[in-house]
Design an enzyme around this catalytic site. Structure first.
Site, short mmCIF file in Angstrom:
data_model
loop_
_atom_site.label_atom_id
_atom_site.label_comp_id
_atom_site.label_asym_id
_atom_site.label_seq_id
_atom_site.Cartn_x
_atom_site.Cartn_y
_atom_site.Cartn_z
N SER A 61 -1.01 6.61 -1.15
CA SER A 61 -0.41 5.53 -1.91
C SER A 61 -1.50 4.54 -2.30
CB SER A 61 0.64 4.79 -1.06
OG SER A 61 1.06 3.61 -1.69
N TYR A 106 3.93 1.96 6.93
CA TYR A 106 3.68 2.76 5.74
C TYR A 106 2.18 2.87 5.45
CZ TYR A 106 4.62 4.32 0.90
OH TYR A 106 4.68 5.03 -0.27
#
Ligand code: NAI
Length: 285
Positions: free
Chosen positions: A141, A154
């Site tokens: 990401s 995350y």
């Protein structure tokens, strides 16, 4: 390299980004196996792709190691060999670190990092064994490079996925297996519905459940990139064997600031040439 006639195995490919990658690969002539935990979405994805000869779907929870081996067997039974692994399945486990409980950490790391690891352990030996080479794509990401708000869990997983990809690139080049780390910025997807997928055993000791339920009401912003646009980006990255596949140059200034700060934090010493030689040995493989 060319993807036509090659077989890609895409985890989390029934929605959002994974489906966008599947569409791009199908258009480019690849066979695609979509592995996803959502059975209804798998059927929908297969219908949407309308390319039966090129597409197979298989239900898989990427945290299930035995299931992963069965899914890889099914892919090989259908198309013979797997060449491209897209480790893309992921869940948006987001919230303040002070609210994070062990179930939040374990579920988030289990899917977002563990799922990628399980894919590598299951499928890498199969790619090596057929000797035709291939490509590993991991969906990390943009937040691995610039952490977004409330993303401790995350970001931990996504930074690890980036680190793995960088670490294995050199080793796998010798096997003719390329490696790409994909770090998208905000993309239109189903990720706000991740909470639906949280297994019962990770709901007891969670500080994020209420937040997850609220997140499901959040509309998808039209300002976010489309899954098809990022799918095309990933296809280009696979063809070029790019180590880094990025999507949003809007993050460049922040990345530069971050990296300048990292570089500026070295002690103000001259370089010791003997030490540099010893470090060079560590860096080579
Ligand atoms: P999405 O929710 O639309 O797609 C994710 C897919 O993964 C879903 O089909 C879901 O059923 C599947 N999945 C979830 N847990 C699974 C499991 N345990 N086993 C198998 N499949 C599972 O979300 P999106 O956004 O397309 O996410 C794809 C990847 O992209 C994720 O790794 C996510 O972290 C990453 N990402 C997404 C961004 C965004 O803005 N949408 C930005 C950066 C990264």
């Amino acid at each position: 390299g060319d993807v036509s006639g090659r077989t890609a195995f895409i985890t989390g490919g029934a929605n959002g980004i994974g489906l966008g990658i599947a569409r791009a690969l199908v258009r480019a002539g690849a066979n695609v196996v979509i592995a996803d935990i959502r059975e209804d979405a798998l059927a929908q994805a297969k219908a949407d792709l309308a390319a039966d000869a090129q597409v197979e779907t298989v239900q898989l929870d990427v945290t299930d190691r035995a299931g992963f081996a069965c899914a890889a067997d099914a892919a090989e039974a259908r198309f013979g060999k797997i060449h491209i692994l897209v480790g893309n399945a992921g869940v948006g486990v987001m919230g303040p670190v002070l609210d994070a409980r062990f179930d939040d950490w374990d579920w988030g790391m289990g899917v977002n990092l563990g799922g990628v690891i399980n894919g590598l352990v299951t499928i890498l030996p199969r790619i090596k064994a057929h000797g035709e080479g291939g490509q590993i794509v991991t969906t990390s990401s943009q937040s691995a490079l610039i952490p977004i708000g409330y993303s401790a869990i995350y970001t931990a997983a996504k930074a690890a996925v980036l680190g793995i990809s960088e670490a294995i690139r050199g080793e796998l080049a010798a096997e003719n297996i390329g490696v790409s780390a994909f770090m998208p910025g905000p993309v239109q997807s189903n990720i706000a519905h991740s909470g639906e997928l949280r297994p019962a055993e990770y709901r007891e000791d969670s500080g994020y459940r209420q937040r997850e339920e609220e997140l499901e009401q959040r509309p998808v912003s039209p300002l976010w990139m489309s899954a098809d646009e990022v799918g095309d980006r990933v296809l280009a990255g696979i063809r070029a064997n790019d180590l880094y596949i990025l999507t949003h140059p809007e993050f460049a200034a922040g990345m530069r600031t971050r990296f300048d700060a990292i570089l500026a934090s070295f002690p103000d010493e001259t370089i010791n040439q003997d030490r540099a030689k010893a470090i060079g040995f560590l860096l080579s493989n």
